[in-house]
Design a protein around this motif. Sequence first.
Motif, PDB file in Angstrom:
ATOM      1  N   ARG A 170      -4.889   2.635   9.117  1.00 18.29           N
ATOM      2  CA  ARG A 170      -5.593   1.563   9.817  1.00 18.29           C
ATOM      3  C   ARG A 170      -4.674   0.365  10.028  1.00 18.29           C
ATOM      4  O   ARG A 170      -4.624  -0.215  11.121  1.00 18.29           O
ATOM      5  N   GLN A 171      -3.937   0.005   8.980  1.00 20.81           N
ATOM      6  CA  GLN A 171      -3.058  -1.155   9.094  1.00 20.81           C
ATOM      7  C   GLN A 171      -1.852  -0.871   9.995  1.00 20.81           C
ATOM      8  O   GLN A 171      -1.386  -1.758  10.710  1.00 20.81           O
ATOM      9  N   GLU A 217      -8.773   7.177   0.544  1.00 12.48           N
ATOM     10  CA  GLU A 217      -9.036   5.784   0.904  1.00 12.48           C
ATOM     11  C   GLU A 217      -7.732   5.029   1.166  1.00 12.48           C
ATOM     12  O   GLU A 217      -7.623   4.269   2.137  1.00 12.48           O
ATOM     13  N   LEU A 218      -6.741   5.251   0.297  1.00  6.32           N
ATOM     14  CA  LEU A 218      -5.452   4.586   0.475  1.00  6.32           C
ATOM     15  C   LEU A 218      -4.767   5.058   1.745  1.00  6.32           C
ATOM     16  O   LEU A 218      -4.258   4.254   2.532  1.00  6.32           O
ATOM     17  N   LYS A 219      -4.765   6.367   1.971  1.00  4.59           N
ATOM     18  CA  LYS A 219      -4.130   6.907   3.177  1.00  4.59           C
ATOM     19  C   LYS A 219      -4.763   6.338   4.438  1.00  4.59           C
ATOM     20  O   LYS A 219      -4.075   5.957   5.389  1.00  4.59           O
ATOM     21  N   GLN A 220      -6.096   6.296   4.462  1.00  2.00           N
ATOM     22  CA  GLN A 220      -6.804   5.798   5.640  1.00  2.00           C
ATOM     23  C   GLN A 220      -6.543   4.313   5.866  1.00  2.00           C
ATOM     24  O   GLN A 220      -6.411   3.860   7.007  1.00  2.00           O
ATOM     25  N   LEU A 234       0.830  -1.204   0.000  1.00  2.00           N
ATOM     26  CA  LEU A 234       0.000   0.000   0.000  1.00  2.00           C
ATOM     27  C   LEU A 234       0.869   1.261   0.000  1.00  2.00           C
ATOM     28  O   LEU A 234       0.606   2.216  -0.732  1.00  2.00           O
ATOM     29  N   PHE A 235       1.900   1.239   0.842  1.00  2.00           N
ATOM     30  CA  PHE A 235       2.744   2.431   0.938  1.00  2.00           C
ATOM     31  C   PHE A 235       3.534   2.640  -0.347  1.00  2.00           C
ATOM     32  O   PHE A 235       3.781   3.782  -0.756  1.00  2.00           O
ATOM     33  N   LYS A 236       3.912   1.554  -0.993  1.00  2.00           N
ATOM     34  CA  LYS A 236       4.596   1.664  -2.276  1.00  2.00           C
ATOM     35  C   LYS A 236       3.705   2.389  -3.282  1.00  2.00           C
ATOM     36  O   LYS A 236       4.179   3.258  -4.038  1.00  2.00           O
ATOM     37  N   ARG A 237       2.422   2.039  -3.297  1.00  2.00           N
ATOM     38  CA  ARG A 237       1.489   2.720  -4.201  1.00  2.00           C
ATOM     39  C   ARG A 237       1.430   4.218  -3.898  1.00  2.00           C
ATOM     40  O   ARG A 237       1.397   5.052  -4.806  1.00  2.00           O
ATOM     41  N   ARG A 238       1.459   4.557  -2.624  1.00  2.00           N
ATOM     42  CA  ARG A 238       1.414   5.976  -2.263  1.00  2.00           C
ATOM     43  C   ARG A 238       2.696   6.687  -2.665  1.00  2.00           C
ATOM     44  O   ARG A 238       2.672   7.806  -3.182  1.00  2.00           O
ATOM     45  N   VAL A 239       3.832   6.032  -2.417  1.00  2.95           N
ATOM     46  CA  VAL A 239       5.128   6.622  -2.746  1.00  2.95           C
ATOM     47  C   VAL A 239       5.246   6.932  -4.236  1.00  2.95           C
ATOM     48  O   VAL A 239       5.811   7.949  -4.635  1.00  2.95           O
TER      49      VAL A 239
END
Length: 235
Positions: A156-157, A149-152, A137-142
Amino acid sequence: MIRSALAGAKIFMDGAMTELREYSSYAIMYELNSREFKKKLVLFTEDLRYYVILANGIIGAENAKRVAGSPAALIKDGEEFVGKLLSMVDPGRDVAFKEILETYLVETIKDELRCCCPNCERFADCLDLENLAIGGLFKRRVIGEETEELKQEIVRQVDAALKRTPHVDTDRAHRLCKDFRHQYSASDIGEVFGRYADIAYSLQDSYGIDYRKIQQQMILLNMEFCDKNTAREDR
């Protein structure tokens, strides 16, 4: 260290650090850094918060230059971030900023020395970092995906992972956890204080902070750390 961490992570991870474990690690530290920054922010009145953001950036950039293994791209990113802030407001020798910088520097040292899970040698093991799904998930953000939705979901995780490390916000993990081992031993703590003394000297030259006052506070913090280290060994 708290800086333009996401931008730094993008530059750094686009190179050598591509494994999802490393992305998971950065996701955890990014969230922890955000929390620490928010705690420091409330120490100051709202009209001084731009100065707080600037102090955070300056100290983060100074630390990055002095921590062994910091990638050149991350150091450059930190320096550019500070440069942009200074281009908008340059405090010079402003007394209010000098006091904020002194306070922020000491609080940063305290954070690095706290007896808490993130400062423990076993932190990654307790998180079970190898098996976390946050990395993807963080790779997608980076790489540019910035949806709420991704940030939340990342937050959460991260929250779920940190429940495995219950002593995140304490300074008593050496008493509360039989397996706690601080990342710094009594033998290498001198290098930590040497790094911060070097930063304080540099900030005295650039912004006029009181180097002697910082030295005195570092002596007290060193004594406190040694006392906690002795208490840990006596358990």
